[in-house]
Design an enzyme around this catalytic site. Structure first.
Site, PDB file in Angstrom:
ATOM      1  N   ASP A 122      -5.150  -6.704  -6.909  1.00 14.93           N
ATOM      2  CA  ASP A 122      -5.328  -5.917  -5.702  1.00 14.93           C
ATOM      3  C   ASP A 122      -5.613  -4.476  -6.139  1.00 14.93           C
ATOM      4  O   ASP A 122      -5.589  -4.154  -7.329  1.00 14.93           O
ATOM      5  CB  ASP A 122      -4.068  -6.000  -4.833  1.00 14.93           C
ATOM      6  CG  ASP A 122      -4.363  -5.778  -3.348  1.00 14.93           C
ATOM      7  OD1 ASP A 122      -5.423  -5.213  -3.020  1.00 14.93           O
ATOM      8  OD2 ASP A 122      -3.519  -6.159  -2.509  1.00 14.93           O
ATOM      9  N   HIS A 175       0.834  -1.203   0.000  1.00  8.01           N
ATOM     10  CA  HIS A 175       0.000   0.000   0.000  1.00  8.01           C
ATOM     11  C   HIS A 175       0.870   1.255   0.000  1.00  8.01           C
ATOM     12  O   HIS A 175       0.423   2.327  -0.396  1.00  8.01           O
ATOM     13  CB  HIS A 175      -0.911   0.033   1.227  1.00  8.01           C
ATOM     14  CG  HIS A 175      -1.955  -1.041   1.238  1.00  8.01           C
ATOM     15  ND1 HIS A 175      -1.685  -2.318   1.673  1.00  8.01           N
ATOM     16  CD2 HIS A 175      -3.252  -1.027   0.860  1.00  8.01           C
ATOM     17  CE1 HIS A 175      -2.789  -3.050   1.571  1.00  8.01           C
ATOM     18  NE2 HIS A 175      -3.747  -2.294   1.083  1.00  8.01           N
TER      19      HIS A 175
END
Length: 522
Positions: A255, A181
């Site tokens: 993702d 992230h």
């Protein structure tokens, strides 16, 4: 080009930015043929609002709607008012496939009652890196066979209740020290080691008797296979390994393409195209509306140019349609559909919901009891743990508040832990905002039994390890934190209310900590 945009829109999943489906978003989804939406905590208020939102999404996206969320358990849950599932590592510590299957089924009953038909769980990453900043207790353990057996039992439970699972993060996020992230991780291991370890759970999920219906890709570079692109954008990995070598026929979804590992290195449109060309079936375009438009335009252009051949597009659409047909979005739970709660899951009657947790579906109360027992079964200890006598004077030291890191829910406030312990002891609460500036030696030497509660995923800094000396360490999130101090520890693998209740049950002498931490070092 508009027709191609409607095709492109079917290959992306979007996020919403409110708690209702506004007219502008509905029009955008309908005009572009969007069939997938992923909802997050910001989209949820309560069961009534959420079922209204998922119903509106079904109306716009049609019978092949895919409505998803991350309801893994532990710290990674989006709907927080349903029965709180234990984290993967808590179930790994319990090491009971039947218990895991029952929990997976209960999770599915809850999310299906809210209108979801796709859950981005379970995590198949093997956490063998004590400094992994994003997986830790989200993993079922470090042993490929044991962790996969528990994870796939969880998946079977979910499937039995009509909710599709999506195992993640292929081909493995467990041995990283960087959160994708935030940045782009690399797992620089020889191919033989990757095949023996990281790949093993995903290979079993792809080739088992009941293959996983979907897999989510990892934004990680594996130089032994593809030194140029992360797995999400790597044809040698997605097509070469997953499709051709393993013969996997389920859905491959990326993702979130807004994550820094991708967004800060590749243009969102070209990254989406590259992922589809690599072998993905659906792209998680969960950034802003502008990036969603850019993604659709880039995919449509790639189809028009032949970069993404129509024959491959049709194969991707067929896999997505098959997933939706097997797990139709309906919003009505199917109570007790084929999963019996094992005898080992029986619990005391005090697991009923509280005043602010009214039952929302038929088996809600039974499922809360199941979850409570599952948290208890995972409770683990390290060192010579001892219980303070009932009514003792106890000092609790904890961070005042723990905000969400964007992946997990916010940690438990110190006041909540103190209130829980106050059921058994006379509690003095000492809080800190910044552990680096907290002086442990300033605590009074007054004979109080001192409990440290670790309430975040982040490991403790070296100077804290040398100077903090609790009588008991409650590792309420990341079990590796138990290794940070030379102190006896209880590990819950999560901080939900039933985890705190399990701690109290141990402190009261009602249960023992029978779990075994399923990662090296304990």
């Amino acid at each position: 080009m508009d027709d191609l945009k409607k095709i492109a829109g079917q290959l992306i999943m979007v996020r919403l930015f409110g708690t209702e489906l506004d007219a502008d978003t509905a029009a955008f989804m309908a005009q572009n043929g969007v069939r997938g939406a992923c909802l997050f905590r910001q989209n949820m208020q309560d069961a009534t609002q959420l079922t209204r939102l998922t119903s509106a999404l079904r109306d716009v996206m049609g019978p092949e709607a895919l409505i998803a969320l991350d309801q893994e358990g532990g710290a990674v849950v989006r709907s927080t008012w349903v029965p709180a599932p234990p984290s993967a590592m808590a179930l790994g510590a319990a090491n009971d496939p039947e218990l895991a299957r029952a929990v997976g089924a209960a999770v599915a009953r809850a999310v299906r009652s809210l209108g979801f038909n796709w859950n981005f769980a379970p995590v198949l990453d093997l956490n063998n890196n004590p400094h992994n900043p994003v997986i830790a207790e989200r993993s079922f353990g470090a042993d490929p066979q044991t962790a996969t057996r528990i994870a796939l039992a969880w998946m079977e439970g979910s499937q039995s209740e009509g909710v599709a699972c999506c195992v993640k993060h292929f081909p493995g996020h467990g041995d990283t020290h960087v959160d994708s992230h935030r940045a782009l991780p690399t797992v620089d291991k020889p191919l033989a080691e990757l095949e023996r370890f990281e790949f093993a759970p995903f290979r079993m999920a792809a080739q088992g008797e009941y293959p996983a219906p979907a897999m989510m890709t990892a934004h990680i570079v594996y130089p032994a296979i593809d030194a140029e692109y992360p797995a999400t954008m790597s044809r040698p990995i997605l097509t070469g390994i997953l499709r051709e070598q393993w013969k996997y026929e389920g859905v491959i979804i990326t993702d979130g393409m807004d994550m820094h590992a991708i967004a800060h290195r590749f243009g969102v449109g070209q990254a989406a195209v590259r992922s589809l060309v690599a072998g993905a079936d659906m792209v998680m375009a969960i950034g802003s509306r502008d990036t969603q438009i850019e993604t659709i335009d880039a995919i449509a252009a790639a189809i028009a140019s032949g970069e993404l051949p129509m024959i491959e597009v049709k194969a991707r659409l067929a896999r997505l349609a098959k997933l939706a047909a097997a797990h139709p979005a309906g919003g009505v739970a199917r109570p007790g559909a084929g999963i019996a709660v094992p005898a080992s899951c029986e619990v005391m009657a005090d697991a009923a919901p509280g005043a602010d947790e009214a039952p929302i579906y038929t088996t809600d109360i039974d499922d809360r009891a199941l979850m409570a027992r599952a948290w208890q079964r995972g409770l683990s200890s390290m060192g010579a743990v001892r219980r303070p006598a009932a009514g003792s004077r106890v000092r609790l030291v904890a961070r005042q508040d723990v905000v969400s890191d964007g992946v997990s829910e916010a940690g438990v406030p110190a006041a909540s832990i103190a209130a829980s312990l106050a059921q058994l002891f006379e509690v003095e609460l000492v809080t800190f905002a910044d552990p680096d500036t907290f002086d442990w030696n300033a605590l009074p030497q007054d004979g109080r039994f001192t409990i440290l509660a670790s309430t975040s995923r982040r490991r403790h800094a070296p100077h804290l390890r040398a100077t903090w000396h609790p009588d008991l360490h409650l590792a309420l999130w990341n079990p590796y934190q138990a290794l940070d101090f030379d102190a006896p520890a209880l590990m819950t693998y999560g901080f939900a209310a039933p985890a705190l209740a399990a701690v109290n049950a141990w402190l009261a002498g009602e249960i023992e900590a029978t779990g075994h931490c399923p990662v090296p070092g304990f």
